[in-house]
Design an enzyme around this catalytic site. Structure first.
Site, mmCIF file in Angstrom:
data_model
loop_
_atom_site.group_PDB
_atom_site.id
_atom_site.type_symbol
_atom_site.label_atom_id
_atom_site.label_comp_id
_atom_site.label_asym_id
_atom_site.label_seq_id
_atom_site.Cartn_x
_atom_site.Cartn_y
_atom_site.Cartn_z
ATOM 1 N N GLY A 88 4.989 0.829 11.703
ATOM 2 C CA GLY A 88 4.743 0.799 10.401
ATOM 3 C C GLY A 88 5.622 1.683 9.521
ATOM 4 O O GLY A 88 6.239 1.151 8.755
ATOM 5 N N GLU A 89 6.034 2.656 10.035
ATOM 6 C CA GLU A 89 6.749 3.867 9.135
ATOM 7 C C GLU A 89 8.034 4.369 10.118
ATOM 8 O O GLU A 89 9.009 4.756 9.153
ATOM 9 C CB GLU A 89 5.798 5.026 9.086
ATOM 10 C CG GLU A 89 4.677 4.606 8.077
ATOM 11 C CD GLU A 89 3.585 5.800 8.031
ATOM 12 O OE1 GLU A 89 3.399 6.438 7.100
ATOM 13 O OE2 GLU A 89 2.741 5.538 8.995
ATOM 14 N N GLY A 92 0.868 -1.029 0.007
ATOM 15 C CA GLY A 92 -0.010 -0.001 0.053
ATOM 16 C C GLY A 92 0.744 1.309 0.076
ATOM 17 O O GLY A 92 0.993 2.203 -0.949
HETATM 18 MO MO1 MOS Z 1 0.806 5.012 5.390
HETATM 19 S S1 MOS Z 1 1.931 6.537 4.062
HETATM 20 O O1 MOS Z 1 0.259 6.432 6.576
HETATM 21 O O2 MOS Z 1 -0.201 4.667 4.634
#
Ligand code: MOS
Length: 752
Positions: free
Chosen positions: A717-718, A235
């Site tokens: 996640g990031e 994604g």
């Molecule tokens: Mo992430 S860029 O917050 O899907």
């Protein structure tokens, strides 16, 4: 509860959907079997600005198998524009003949076969009224505006005076390029009508958001729209927004009375969805001789489309990194003839932390100070903007553990001083951080007397291990084995979960899952204490626990789970909603309407909530060719409770690799004359491959945080990607003495 549940997390667990993925049982949206489908192919604009004139359709209609050609003339005004990332429009393709950007959808050809649709699409003759287009930040004709009304961005003290008075200063400009997500799974859409009911198979990071948006665009009752996206092939943010393609395909399927499937090409994926916009940033740092910051100023310019004000405003994060009495920040948006950018892999932090963490390295050299010590001198447990305490902040633990493992002490600080044969060796480091976000969610959970639990929630599996995270949570909360738990996600017929973005997913889904499990436990316990024949008769139901497939209570009292569940009527089903502390109840009502409301790390009233990390990299720059290699990386992160260390390690490592990729490889090249993307394919858009990444070592620094949320989950996640670009640029400076302030760093930038 928090400590207790935390103790149940943290065991490495293989992903429960692993077998489905490797055997092909896991389906992407475009793999769903269809009855008698037709195939769509997009006709996209060959100019970046102007108007579409007459469309010549005769040659296209003559292609055997062509069924329909949708244009503004025949379906215009049948759909409203989709909402953009900032609430404004992206492109208004069904409404107007206006061309806002290159590659904008202007017609859709539908045929019996993909090949016929493609051939016919290439035979649509488009007349354009061409206008000169502005391509990028410095192009003539761009429109520059302040991103937000004054006062919205962090400000404090008198930065101008403090900078003027500072004995040591750094002032520099940094630049980051446009980038595209390039997920392996393309941006497909399949629409199937059954009477008034529309089913959409589309890879989406927000099932309920897509459902609500398409219903709104087409004037449908949302109850008649279902979105399905059980597995997503990458994604990266690109599948989190609503794009115009979905409504076109829904209309095509309705006109035809057949399912219609769209699989756009990879190059169309560069223009029909979002991307990361290029930025320019100016940083000023003033410091005392001991390294303490006295002035911090950060101003950014970000590119966006003509109609949208989308921007990421990473100064909200950079202003919180280090203690400083004087802070000034600003963000400007530069409107050009481009598609609207959007979320991509730590949208705000990735570009803005490149500037800050590069500038901190420059300041360390100006001070003749170790860059780790500079971070230590300016570390703080108090948010410099809000004055609130950080819920927890283990930045220096990350620096210290990673530095030790990396053997940072072997570094000779003098740039260009370390060599290995023909290779110049450089060491660099940088901080990472990411706000902790959490959102409302709902879930349905059932438990049967045979000890099998099923949980359904419209969450999103992008490869992160989201199914497994939820299964672990339910198994541990109900005292089951992981194989006793079935998880359903990726379907808007399930209870809503917010957009899988901003690294909120793990915190959001685990909290609602625990809430549902607690309700199941409560019902079992209350039935047990009322039963005169049970060993728990008369006990306080709060003292009864579910563990090891049994109900247990005071004094070693215990009974099999089947018996305890059977007492409640044989099958328990609960529906739980969770609204995180600090959000209004209306946040849940909004979620049912597809609205996003986060408890955001920097916007909280009680604590400032962030995860932190540190990267250490070794680069080698060839003394003659200037080829850059990165033989090793050591990164440490502290992000509260780690639910599944196995998938967490992979997620961190993936982020680090994307960070390396963005430092040395990734950039979307834009032709200045035509405002078109040049390298819109995987052959020319460079990303890191295995040979670029010999060794990535991840340290998960333990961190207990009972203030950030009940489970202490910060989300990962990031954060892995943030700061890697700066760590590499800093190492390149150390190796060569050449400070590169524009990404990506390529060998041509290091020659001469
Ligand atoms: Mo992430 S860029 O917050 O899907």
């Amino acid at each position: 509860m928090p400590g207790e549940v935390n103790g149940l997390f943290g065991r490495p667990t293989p992903r429960i959907d692993g077998v489905a993925k490797v055997t092909g049982a896991a389906r992407y949206g475009s793999d769903e079997p269809l009855v008698n489908p037709a195939f769509a192919y997009l006709v996209t604009s060959a100019i970046a600005r102007g108007r579409v004139g007459a469309l010549g359709l005769d040659r296209a209609k003559a292609v055997p198998g062509v069924l329909d050609i949708l244009t503004g003339a025949n379906v215009g005004r049948q759909a409203k524009a989709p909402p953009g990332g900032d609430g404004g429009p992206t492109t208004t393709t069904l409404e107007t003949d206006r061309i806002w950007h290159d590659g904008q959808i202007i017609a859709v050809v539908v045929a019996d076969t993909y090949e016929a649709a493609r051939e016919a699409a290439n035979k649509v003759d488009v007349q354009y009224m061409d206008e000169p287009a502005s391509a990028t930040l410095d192009s003539p004709g761009v429109d520059i505006r302040s991103a937000k009304p004054d006062g919205r961005k962090p400000q404090k003290g008198d930065t101008v005076a403090a900078f003027a008075a500072a004995p040591v200063t750094v002032e520099a400009q940094y630049q980051t390029p446009a980038q595209h997500h390039n997920p392996i799974e393309l941006f497909t859409t399949t629409c199937v009508w059954d009477g008034p009911n529309l089913t959409i198979y589309e890879p989406s990071q927000f099932m309920w958001g897509l459902k609500a948006a398409v219903a709104e665009q087409l004037g449908l009752d949302p109850a008649n729209v279902r979105t399905i996206s059980r597995y997503i092939g990458g994604g990266f943010g690109a599948k989190g927004g609503i794009t115009s393609r979905t409504a076109w395909i829904a209309i095509a399927a309705r006109r035809l009375g057949r399912p219609v499937k769209l699989v756009p090409t990879r190059d169309q994926g560069f223009t029909i969805v979002s991307y990361r916009a290029e930025t320019r940033q100016r940083v000023k740092l003033g410091a005392a001789r001991d390294g303490k910051l006295t002035a911090f100023s950060h101003e950014g310019w970000e590119l966006t489309s003509r109609p949208s004000g989308y921007n990421v405003a990473g100064v909200d994060t950079t202003a919180r990194m280090y203690a400083c009495p004087n802070i000034a920040t600003a963000v400007n948006v530069v409107h050009a003839d481009r598609n609207t950018p959007g979320f991509m892999r730590a949208p705000a932090e990735m570009p803005y932390m490149f500037a800050l963490e590069s500038a901190m390295d420059e300041l360390a050299y100006a001070l003749n100070m170790d860059p780790v010590e500079l971070r230590r001198v300016n570390d703080t447990q108090t948010d410099p903007v809000s004055g609130l305490p950080f819920s927890s902040r283990s930045l220096m633990q990350c620096f210290d553990q990673a530095a030790t493992k990396f053997d940072w002490s072997a570094r000779n600080a003098q740039p260009g001083s370390m060599r290995d044969g023909e290779w110049l060796v450089g060491y660099g480091c940088a901080a990472s951080c990411y706000p902790t976000n959490i959102a409302p969610a709902a879930a349905r959970l059932s438990l049967t007397p045979d000890g099998k639990a099923t949980i359904g929630l419209a969450g999103h599996e992008m490869g992160t291990g989201a199914y497994t995270t939820v299964a672990i949570t339910v198994a541990h909360s109900l005292g089951l084995k992981i194989e006793d738990v079935t998880v359903h996600m990726g379907d808007s017929d399930l209870p809503p979960v917010t957009v899988a973005g901003g690294s909120n997913n793990a915190a959001t889904t685990t909290h609602v899952a625990v809430k549902a499990c607690e309700e199941v436990r409560r019902r079992i316990a209350e039935a047990a204490v009322k039963d005169e024949g049970s060993p728990f008769h008369g006990a306080d139901p709060a003292t009864l626990k579910l563990s090891e497939r049994a109900l247990t209570g005071p004094g070693n009292s215990s009974e099999p789970l089947a018996k305890a569940v059977g007492r409640t009527g044989g099958r328990l089903e609960v529906y739980a909603e969770n609204v995180p502390a600090g959000l209004p109840a209306a946040a849940m009502a909004g979620l049912y309407k597809g609205k996003v409301m986060f408890s955001r790390g920097e916007a909280r009233k009680d604590v400032s909530a962030y995860a932190f990390g540190a990267h250490f990299v070794e680069v080698r720059v060839h003394s003659r060719t200037r080829e850059v290699r990165v033989p090793r990386v050591v990164s440490a992160f502290a992000a509260g409770t780690i639910i599944n260390p196995l998938t967490a390690y992979s997620q961190y490592m993936g982020g680090v690799i994307w960070g390396l990729s963005s430092a040395l490889h990734e950039a979307t090249e834009i032709d200045a004359g035509s405002a078109r993307y040049v390298n819109d394919n995987l052959a020319d858009y460079m990303i890191a491959v295995n040979a670029d990444v010999p060794s990535v070592d991840i340290i998960m620094v333990p961190e207990h945080d009972d203030r950030v949320n009940p489970l202490g989950v910060k989300g990962i996640g990031e954060i892995g990607i943030v700061g890697m670009n700066a760590a590499i640029a800093n190492a390149v400076f150390h190796a060569t003495g050449k400070r590169l302030r524009e990404l990506p760093i390529r060998l041509e930038n290091l020659l001469a």
